[in-house]
Write an enzyme that holds these catalytic residues in place. Sequence first.
Site, PDB file in Angstrom:
ATOM      1  N   GLY A   1      55.221  34.037  56.779  1.00 54.47           N
ATOM      2  CA  GLY A   1      54.600  32.753  56.510  1.00 54.47           C
ATOM      3  C   GLY A   1      53.917  32.712  55.165  1.00 54.47           C
ATOM      4  O   GLY A   1      53.866  33.709  54.435  1.00 54.47           O
ATOM      5  N   ASP A   2      53.381  31.563  54.850  1.00 52.99           N
ATOM      6  CA  ASP A   2      52.694  31.354  53.589  1.00 52.99           C
ATOM      7  C   ASP A   2      51.192  31.549  53.784  1.00 52.99           C
ATOM      8  O   ASP A   2      50.746  32.171  54.757  1.00 52.99           O
ATOM      9  CB  ASP A   2      53.023  29.976  53.019  1.00 52.99           C
ATOM     10  CG  ASP A   2      52.694  28.846  53.999  1.00 52.99           C
ATOM     11  OD1 ASP A   2      51.984  29.088  55.003  1.00 52.99           O
ATOM     12  OD2 ASP A   2      53.136  27.702  53.753  1.00 52.99           O
TER      13      ASP A   2
ATOM     14  N   GLU B   1      41.409  44.563  48.220  1.00 53.30           N
ATOM     15  CA  GLU B   1      41.872  45.180  46.970  1.00 53.30           C
ATOM     16  C   GLU B   1      42.365  44.035  46.103  1.00 53.30           C
ATOM     17  O   GLU B   1      43.435  43.479  46.347  1.00 53.30           O
ATOM     18  CB  GLU B   1      42.965  46.215  47.267  1.00 53.30           C
ATOM     19  CG  GLU B   1      43.201  47.193  46.133  1.00 53.30           C
ATOM     20  CD  GLU B   1      44.321  46.741  45.221  1.00 53.30           C
ATOM     21  OE1 GLU B   1      43.998  46.160  44.149  1.00 53.30           O
ATOM     22  OE2 GLU B   1      45.480  46.956  45.567  1.00 53.30           O
TER      23      GLU B   1
ATOM     24  N   CYS C   1      47.802  45.732  39.634  1.00 57.76           N
ATOM     25  CA  CYS C   1      46.368  45.477  39.554  1.00 57.76           C
ATOM     26  C   CYS C   1      45.661  46.510  38.687  1.00 57.76           C
ATOM     27  O   CYS C   1      44.584  46.244  38.145  1.00 57.76           O
ATOM     28  CB  CYS C   1      45.757  45.447  40.946  1.00 57.76           C
ATOM     29  SG  CYS C   1      46.110  46.909  41.934  1.00 57.76           S
TER      30      CYS C   1
END
Length: 471
Positions: free
Chosen positions: A200-201, A243, A277
Amino acid sequence: MRYEQFYLGGRFEACTGAAALPVCNPSTEAITAHVQSCSAQDLDRAIQCAADALPQWSRSTLDERRAALQKLAAALQQRSSDVVDSLAREMGCPVWLGEMMQLPMAMKGLEFARDALDQVVWQERVGNGLVERIPVGVIAAITPWNFPVHQIVAKVAAAIAAGCTVVLKPSELAPGAAWAFIQACHDAGLPPGVVNLVWGDANIGRQLVIHPQVDQISFTGSTAVGRAVSVDAANAFKRVTLELGGKSAAVLLPDADLDKAIPVALRMAVANSGQACVSQSRLIVPRESLGQIEERLTGLLGDWSIGDPLDPATRLGPVANQRQFIRINRLVEQALDQGARRVAGGTGRAAGFTKGWFCPVTILSDIDPDFTIAQEEVFGPVLAVMPYDSESQALTFANATRYGLSGAVWSSDQDRATRFAREMITGQVIINGAPQNLATPFGGRRDSGLGRENGRFGVEECLTYRSLHGA
């Protein structure tokens, strides 16, 4: 390709949500797959399966957890080619990087989670009390598209080792690695309900976060979304591991060995097209060495060939999607408007490409700390070079962002580098290009998040305390 099934209670079932979410090949801009979203009812059922499995799995022995992780590692290794291929087709990760970094990081994560079983202090005596470390419960794991299999393993392996059960919602933008992972879970014969997967979103993600049967959330993604997750979790006093973003600095002290430092600094800025990241997207350098460093950087650009990520000779593929491509170009344009000097690259597609989200490797210099490019995570192959006039100024520059996830420092004097590293406000610092150690705690400070992942530290994030007085 259609991803139409979710996984619950040890079986695959058809998703019943209405939305079919497109998956785009970033090299061709063609839609190559769809992800069928789960409905709210699908989500409820998956969470219920995790809750039903929790009592038995939370009482499992360490040997049972060790065996489960071992079988999962073997099953995932069998699907390694599927993982690498999907990373190339769905997010533009070159096959060499998938084979040399993305998949090995996941395999190491499984290994270190197994090792943690012997490292965690599961119980200890405190006077007349027996203090026990026990599973926190059902964990919602929400993972990103840029390092999909590694991030899935970082969360799921830790939960398995801790005796928790998991509902995983991977990114719908790059579903292939997650699909290979959940098939590996099935192949490994994990007890039904220990690991479950929903598609899903962001709406499904939020429903997962606020669901009353979810005890803890582990999220990797943007700082903005992480903040919203934290607020939703706080309303129900749920624990979170976040995170989030980064704007990491690599600092070259005046005595740094440039022959060693510059190639690594460039690699840490642009590998995976800068979509990490921990990308060291700021290079803080002595002003007197600025010209020499720029010359060295441009001389290395030929090592980073841009092309089809399925071609073994390609070093850099496209960025993952159009949204990223547009954002990267906007930030580069803004930096130039603010006074940055272009050393290499620029805006638009890389030379030779008329389609696909291929960004050129871009080096911008004379960056001031208040430039947007020095403050905002770009998530693209863009290196901001920042000259300094004193070591104290270098430290000020390094700490002059709202982030604190990673960083690096280089010096010919190891003690000097270590002293500098200890002053950097960040969760980890790489000194003189040391190898990454995935057994150490990983996580950030400031807007880079809360909590830690990897090894026993990730397992401990999934545990809580129980005290038995008089036991």
